[in-house]
Design a protein around this motif. Structure first.
Motif, mmCIF file in Angstrom:
data_model
loop_
_atom_site.group_PDB
_atom_site.id
_atom_site.type_symbol
_atom_site.label_atom_id
_atom_site.label_comp_id
_atom_site.label_asym_id
_atom_site.label_seq_id
_atom_site.Cartn_x
_atom_site.Cartn_y
_atom_site.Cartn_z
ATOM 1 N N UNK A 163 -27.006 16.989 22.876
ATOM 2 C CA UNK A 163 -26.382 17.985 22.223
ATOM 3 C C UNK A 163 -27.071 18.035 20.742
ATOM 4 N N UNK A 164 -26.934 16.989 20.014
ATOM 5 C CA UNK A 164 -27.425 16.790 18.760
ATOM 6 C C UNK A 164 -28.732 17.473 18.452
ATOM 7 N N UNK A 165 -29.615 17.081 19.369
ATOM 8 C CA UNK A 165 -31.077 17.517 19.322
ATOM 9 C C UNK A 165 -31.122 18.924 20.031
ATOM 10 N N UNK A 166 -30.161 19.470 20.925
ATOM 11 C CA UNK A 166 -30.735 20.659 21.403
ATOM 12 C C UNK A 166 -30.322 21.786 20.364
ATOM 13 N N UNK A 167 -29.016 21.397 19.770
ATOM 14 C CA UNK A 167 -28.762 22.428 18.513
ATOM 15 C C UNK A 167 -29.836 22.816 17.734
ATOM 16 N N UNK A 168 -30.721 21.956 17.403
ATOM 17 C CA UNK A 168 -31.855 22.259 16.615
ATOM 18 C C UNK A 168 -32.663 23.158 17.192
ATOM 19 N N UNK A 169 -32.596 23.546 18.551
ATOM 20 C CA UNK A 169 -33.725 24.230 19.124
ATOM 21 C C UNK A 169 -33.304 25.771 19.556
ATOM 22 N N UNK A 170 -31.731 25.922 19.405
ATOM 23 C CA UNK A 170 -31.471 27.328 19.890
ATOM 24 C C UNK A 170 -30.804 28.036 18.425
ATOM 25 N N UNK A 171 -30.217 29.151 18.982
ATOM 26 C CA UNK A 171 -29.710 29.987 17.822
ATOM 27 C C UNK A 171 -28.200 29.756 17.577
ATOM 28 N N UNK A 172 -27.669 29.610 18.839
ATOM 29 C CA UNK A 172 -26.371 29.396 18.726
ATOM 30 C C UNK A 172 -25.777 28.292 19.891
ATOM 31 N N UNK A 173 -25.015 27.351 19.675
ATOM 32 C CA UNK A 173 -24.413 26.554 20.652
ATOM 33 C C UNK A 173 -22.986 27.189 20.963
ATOM 34 N N UNK A 174 -22.708 27.738 22.351
ATOM 35 C CA UNK A 174 -21.356 28.508 22.290
ATOM 36 C C UNK A 174 -20.383 27.650 23.190
ATOM 37 N N UNK A 175 -20.793 26.746 23.996
ATOM 38 C CA UNK A 175 -20.020 26.471 24.862
ATOM 39 C C UNK A 175 -20.455 24.846 25.463
ATOM 40 N N UNK A 176 -19.361 23.941 25.826
ATOM 41 C CA UNK A 176 -19.770 22.643 26.379
ATOM 42 C C UNK A 176 -18.769 22.830 27.803
ATOM 43 N N UNK A 177 -19.622 22.846 28.791
ATOM 44 C CA UNK A 177 -18.894 22.496 30.413
ATOM 45 C C UNK A 177 -19.036 21.297 30.444
ATOM 46 N N UNK A 178 -17.751 20.470 30.593
ATOM 47 C CA UNK A 178 -17.538 19.266 30.678
ATOM 48 C C UNK A 178 -16.782 18.779 32.025
ATOM 49 N N UNK A 179 -17.202 17.916 32.694
ATOM 50 C CA UNK A 179 -16.654 17.704 33.891
ATOM 51 C C UNK A 179 -15.294 16.969 33.631
#
Length: 417
Positions: free
Chosen positions: A51-67
């Motif tokens: 998640x930490x690395x992916x946030x840098x590659x997108x404009x907005x992090x909007x949700x976490x789907x968690x089991x």
């Protein structure tokens, strides 16, 4: 559509750098932003690091789907799973010498989708009113039920999962290492929940087209890793340390282990016996997942793929079987390195400069020896590979743009069926 927002729902992010599917996701997100899309990302059970690395590659992090902790699968799914296990046990008991059929290890399509996620996705859509949504992997295609027919639904497939574990069994892997595997009917059902299907190579795109009876748009988006040729490092040290480096970068994926074990047992001894002077250097999660001869240098997990490519004269990809596009082959080309690989390592690719294909241990050893004995040829081949990949990436980006501009399919019954 004038709305350039794109919702991406994915079970993979952009790290770690030695995993092929994550390298491809990083390149895909980069291309989508370059095409002018605003990326809103929802992660599916991603680790904190990813998640930490992916946030840098997108404009907005909007949700976490968690089991949910202790979350149970639907009753019907649990019953199906128990019945399938009971059937396999009965077959082994009644026909002990009989080979299992191709359905071994297959599980229901939605076993990897928690029912609570559908309500969460519907809330996201009510808030965001997205006109385009991209979902990674057919096993999460149930997310599309949260979006009506005015929203373009794009499924990024990555791999074919039909009877995948039968292929892994053929590769003599332990059933404990089996992964996601579906029967053809379930894969078809998942594919048809989408409007557009992205295949990672032509053979798999053709399969998806046949499986859906041509009722969905299929585009091949494979060679999307940008060319980034690196200069070659001069060997440092004395004696053996001056020898050119043969590089290999891989995760601990069981198919990677099978291929590298074959190389170490069948190919590398031939190279040494025929006077090959070179060092074998291995990087990535595979370093901690199997044993190695003392002469092999292990880098472990590297902060960037550039570390191993910078060090290497050329790369190897001794994969013996698998699905999808072999990112290790494409990534070596992107970094300006020639690569010696097997037919499985170029499946779905046309012949390309800088890519030597060897079907036997003897041929593989000969190709490795040729580059070790002529480093100039290896370097020139790497340069040609990077240039060739640049043209392929342009084609892939055009296919991606076509997919994103496809009108949604107007359905007369629910997509979730």
């Amino acid at each position: 559509m004038t709305d350039r927002r794109l919702l991406v729902i994915s079970r993979i992010g952009v790290g770690p750098p030695y995993a092929g599917n994550r390298s491809r996701m990083a390149a895909l997100l980069d291309d989508l932003r370059a095409l002018g899309f605003e990326l809103h990302f929802a992660g599916v059970d991603l680790s904190a690091e990813e998640k930490r690395e992916t946030i840098k590659a997108v404009d907005r992090w909007i949700h976490d789907f968690v089991w949910p902790p202790g979350g149970r699968r639907p009753l019907a799914a649990r019953i199906r799973q128990r019945l399938a296990g009971a059937w396999q046990r009965l077959r082994r008991r009644c026909w002990p010498g009989r080979e299992p059929g191709p359905s071994i290890g297959n599980r229901p399509l939605d076993d990897w989708f928690h029912p609570s996620w559908l309500a969460e996705a519907r809330r996201l859509q009510r808030a965001g009113q997205y006109r385009r949504v991209l979902v990674s992997y057919v096993i999460h295609s149930a997310f599309f039920e949260a979006f009506d027919s005015s929203c373009l639904k794009i499924l990024d497939c990555h791999d074919v999962f039909t009877d995948r574990n039968a292929m892994l069994q053929k590769a003599q892997l332990d059933p404990q290492e089996f992964w996601i595997s579906l029967n053809p009917g379930d894969e078809r059902r998942g594919l048809r929940r989408s409007d557009v299907i992205l295949g990672i190579q032509e053979r798999e795109s053709s399969y998806f087209q046949r499986l859906t009876h041509g009722r969905r748009v299929v585009r091949t988006v494979g060679h999307i890793i940008p060319s980034d040729p690196l200069p070659f490092s001069e060997p440092q040290g004395f004696g053996e340390a001056l020898a050119p480096v043969v590089g290999y970068l891989a995760s601990a994926n069981p198919l990677n282990r099978v291929g590298l074990r074959w190389f170490l047992e069948e190919v590398w001894p031939l190279v040494r016996a025929r006077g090959g002077v070179g060092r074998l250097v291995v990087a990535g999660g595979i370093c901690g997942a199997m044993s190695f001869p003392e002469e092999v240098q292990l880098l472990g997990i590297v902060p960037s793929p550039r570390v191993i490519y910078q060090l290497s004269l050329f790369m190897i990809n001794p994969m013996l079987s698998g699905t999808g596009l072999k990112i290790k082959t494409v990534e070596a080309m992107a970094h300006g390195r020639a690569i010696v690989t097997t037919p499985a390592g170029v499946e779905g690719m046309a012949l390309a400069p800088g890519v030597s294909v060897a079907g036997t241990a003897d041929d593989f050893a000969a190709a490795v020896l040729a580059y070790l004995r002529d480093p100039v040829a290896a370097r020139n081949a790497g340069v040609a590979a990077a240039e060739h990949l640049g043209g392929l990436r342009h084609q892939a980006r055009e296919a991606l743009l076509e997919a994103l501009d496809t009108p949604p399919v107007q359905r007369f019954r629910p997509a979730f069926r």
